[in-house]
Every structure is written in C-alpha cells, then in structure tokens.
Design a protein around this motif. Structure first.
Motif: not given
Length: 537
Positions: A418-431
């Motif tokens: 699963x590959x996404x285009x976006x701001x991975x930092x948002x995923x890191x912060x949420x998790x």
C-alpha cells in the motif's frame, strides 16, 4: 341593535356635510333608510350615496372620503362578515355599521371584533334621528380608535427608532434596484459616509470592489424572493469605507413587505476584532501543534538512543575482542611462538568478529535512516510517496522502548504494497499520539493489555483502526476526548493535547474522518477514514 346608547349630542370634527355610503342590495330597504335619514335634523348636512354591490362600495371608497359605511352582510358579491374586512382594506379609518335583517348576538359580537363600530338590525331604529345618532356615535368611536391607534403606532415607532439608533450593528433597508432607503447612525460610524450620502446610494457600493457584483446579484434575488435559503443565512464579506479602506464584516439578511413592495433589511457588523482574536487563536493552536511535534521528536530521540544501543554495543564488544586477539597475535609473532593453528584460529575469529561488527553497524545504519526519515517527516510539510507498512514499522520501532517498559503489547497489520502520496509525518504523529495515549490512559498498570493497529484500503478509501482492550472511556468523557486540554491525568504526564492533535490532523490536514467508540471494561476503538491518493512505486 346598537351596542351602546350614544350621548345626546356629539361634536364631530369637520364642517362639511357628513358623507354616508349605504351598501344595500335591497332597493326597498335602501329607500326606507334614505327616507328615515332625510327626516333627521343635522346642521352639517348629510350626503347619502347608495350602492348595491361590494365592488361598487370599494370603488366609491377609493374615489372619495367617506365618514361612515352602512354595510349589509348579504350582498351578491360579498361573503357575510368578510365584507367588513373588504371595506377596511380599502379605507381603514372609515366607520362601519353592520346593517342586517338577522338578529344574532354571536354575529354582532364577531362583527365588532372584526372592526365594525356598531351592529343594527333593520327595523329596530325608531326614526331618522335615532339612526343618525347611532351613525354619529360610530364615527366618533372610529375617530377615537384611529387616534389611539396612531398614538400607539407613533410610540412603537419611537421605541423602534431609539433601539435602531442605539444598536451597535449597522442597520440598512434596501428597495428595488439595491437602493438604500434608510440607515441608522452605526452605518455612518462604520462606513464614514453621512446619512445623506448613504440614502439613495446602492448597497453593493459598500462592498469591496471584488465583491460588488455578487452582492448586487444577491440583493436582486432576495428582493425578487428567488434567493435560496442558504443565501439568506449570515455571511461574511469585506466592507469598503468612504476612504477606500476595507474591513471584514458579517451580514444578516431579511426580506419583508412594506407599503406593498418588497424590502430587504440588512444588519451589518464590523468583525475586525473578532478576526484578530481568531488569528491569535489560530497562531496559538499552531504553536501548540509545534510543541506537540517537538515533544514527539523528543520521544523519538529517546527511542533512537535505546534501539541503536544494542547493535552498537554488540559491535563495540566484537571490535574489542578483535583488538585483544590482534594484540596477542602480535606478541606471539614478535616472540617467535606463533603456531599455524593459532594463526588459523585468529583468522576465523577475525572473520566472525568482522561479520558481527558489519552486521550490527548495518543494523544501526538502517535504524538511523528509518528514525531520520520519521523525524524529518514529523517536522516537514512536504508531500511524498511512501509505503505505509515499512514506514509505520519504523514509527512503531521508535515507540518500542515505551511499550517494553509496560506489560502491554502492540500488534500491527497492514495491507502489503500500500503506497500513498501525502504527508507521512501526519501518519507518524497520529500513530505516536494514539500509542502514547493508550499507554498513559487505557490500562491498569499491573494488568497486561493489547493494542492493535490495522491499515487497509477499501473502495477508494484508506481505513485505519487503533484499538485497545483496556478500561474504556466513561460516556461523559467520550464526547470531550478531542477537545484541547481535556485530560484525566493532568500532573501525571497528560497534556490534554494528544487526541486533539490527532483529530485536527485527521480531519483538516488529511481531509478525513475520525470516530471513537468505547465500552467500560472492554476497551476503546478509534476508526479513521482517509481519501486514497496512490503514490508512485
């Protein structure tokens, strides 16, 4: 039947003949009434006009001033008591005496309630003088009612005028063509024009130049009553003062009928101070987000130090052992005591030590690279393509020291590739915030628990769930968990910002949705729904 006995003499205003309109479809009854009135004595004189239809009566009232109407209820084009309203619509200040052959107290009372001044049953009057006194009294009563009504209306107008003058919001009425009809003093203070300059100008000229055409179209649609409901709601815009300066405004719009034509009423308020407060609040919110990110980076650094310590420690041990064995080999060579078997053992040991050293250094390099990318993503707003599973593996690895300090465990599953285009930092912060929040709040300290993180793609959306089997959230707290500064552990490590940051990132930065459900004693589950934006492989 007369409802009251009039006084013996009544001084009526005016010096000309009394104008009486007799509305009666029976020629016999009309002639009898005219005969009675002709026999009465009235110094001013009496002019009686007879019509047999309601439409003729309305036409006569439109063309001349009438003092009193003797109105029959049974007209060929009338509707009983509705005839009273038909007359008052044309001439509201004219006295009305209902003249009918039916003696009915209920009808009499209703007639008076609907605006008649008296109710007479045909044949109940003794002579023309008695009938004339009833007419004169009805006129006097109506004149008094009109005077009192005008006084009440003037008092109401004065009250409304004082309120309009005192209200801090600008109030303006607009007529056809968008022309301003009236303004209050607040409009003068707000826009810098005089009342004379505002009245007669066009309302859209008080808007910023870029908004004048839409405002003009809105006024036209509201006046024509074709505007949509949402167009009538409060709206924000930009006002333009006389000196050309612009400022933010909020406008409330209403439509009403006045003097038979539509009119728009606008309440305009200057929201400059509110905007400044909102900007300050937004700046404070951004600062809080930055502080939360820095706190997460601090935790990341601690995780880096802990995770890298193991491979670096093994590498140091292997290098130390290699150094000791090398020094021993040098001594044996110098003394001439080195045997072939010892050399072969040294070579094997050196090869093993180099392998251990190289493997652990590579592991440390991989950890540093992963941690570095997570750290960069958390402090950057750059969009890039990333694979979700390995990226979140690195994030969870940085959190592993925090988890290992507890008896709890964390399970992770993610759709492969699963590959996404976006701001991975948002995923890191949420998790990161979800895991740390669960470790702080979800579990009893001495009872092992399980956290599960799952990510998958479904029908053009990316769904992520984070759940725990801990104590759960009380119902009265559940509706507040995303509010800023809400925490049940203040002073024990809880800032009240973690889930607030999660909510803002998910709904605003990532254009997604987030929900939370919880049951006491069974745990809590967060569900996220994000748009799927595929990333390049």
């Amino acid at each position: 039947m007369s409802t009251d006995s009039p006084p013996p003499s009544v001084n009526l205003p005016g010096t000309g003949p009394m104008q009486l309109l007799l509305v009666e479809d029976s020629k016999f009854d009309a002639r009898l009434i005219e005969t009675f009135l002709s026999m009465a004595e009235f110094p001013r004189g009496l002019e009686v006009q007879h019509v047999s239809r309601l439409s003729e009566a309305r036409q006569a009232l439109e063309q001349q001033s009438i003092d009193c109407v003797l109105l029959d209820l049974g007209l060929p084009d009338g509707e009983g008591l509705g005839n009273i309203e038909a007359i008052t619509q044309v001439s509201p200040d004219t006295a009305i005496i209902v003249l009918t052959g039916l003696k009915n107290d209920t009808i009499a009372t209703t007639a008076l309630q609907q605006g008649a001044q008296d109710y007479i049953v045909k044949g109940d009057y003794e002579d023309g003088d008695a009938l004339l006194r009833t007419i004169r009294y009805a006129i006097e009563r109506r004149a008094k009612e009109v005077k009192e009504s005008q006084a009440v209306r003037r008092a109401s107008e004065d009250l409304i005028r004082s309120i309009v003058t005192a209200v801090p919001d600008g109030l303006v009425t607009v007529r056809e063509g968008g022309l301003i009809e009236t303004v209050n003093p607040a409009m003068v203070r707000m826009f810098g024009y005089s009342i004379g300059e505002l009245v007669g100008s066009k309302i859209h000229e008080l808007s910023a130049i870029t908004q004048q055409r839409p405002v003009q179209a809105l006024m036209e649609s509201v006046l024509a009553d074709t505007a949509r409901d949402e167009d009538r709601n409060d709206r924000e815009g930009i006002g333009r003062r006389k000196d050309g300066s612009e400022f933010p405004i909020e406008v409330s719009i209403g439509r009403m009928m006045a003097d038979g034509s539509p009119m728009v009423v606008c309440a305009i308020r200057d929201i400059t101070e509110r905007k400044k407060a909102e900007e300050s609040l937004e700046a404070a919110r951004e600062q809080l987000l930055v502080s939360e990110k820095l706190a997460s980076l601090g935790g990341l650094v601690a995780g880096v130090a802990h995770e890298i310590n193991t491979p670096i420690g093994i590498g140091v041990t292997a290098a130390s052992h290699l150094q000791e064995q090398t020094e021993d080999l040098v001594e044996r060579m110098a003394s001439g005591q080195l045997k072939k078997s010892q050399l072969e053992a040294y070579v094997q040991m050196a090869s093993d030590s180099a392998g251990i050293l190289l493997g652990n250094l590579r592991r440390a390099a991989e950890l540093i690279q992963g941690f570095k990318q997570v750290a960069v993503d958390q402090s950057s707003d750059e969009r890039r393509s990333f694979e979700v599973r390995p990226y979140l593996d690195d994030v969870l690895l940085s959190l592993a020291p925090n988890v290992r300090k507890t008896p709890h465990k964390l399970e992770f599953s993610c759709e492969e590739g699963l590959r996404l285009l976006g701001h991975p930092g948002n995923w890191s912060q949420i998790v990161t915030n979800l895991v740390m929040n669960a470790l702080l709040h979800a579990f009893e300290s001495d009872k092992p628990g399980t956290m599960t993180l799952a990510v998958r793609r479904v029908d053009g959306r990316v769904l992520m769930t984070f759940a725990d089997d801990g104590r759960g959230i009380p119902p009265d707290h559940l509706k507040q968990i995303f509010d800023p500064f809400f925490t049940t552990r203040r002073g024990q490590g809880g800032s009240g910002l973690g889930l607030h940051v999660v909510y803002n990132l998910a709904t605003q930065a990532m254009d997604g949705r987030v929900s939370c459900e919880s049951e006491l004693g069974k745990g809590t589950r967060f569900a996220f729904d994000f748009p799927y934006v595929p990333g390049a492989p």
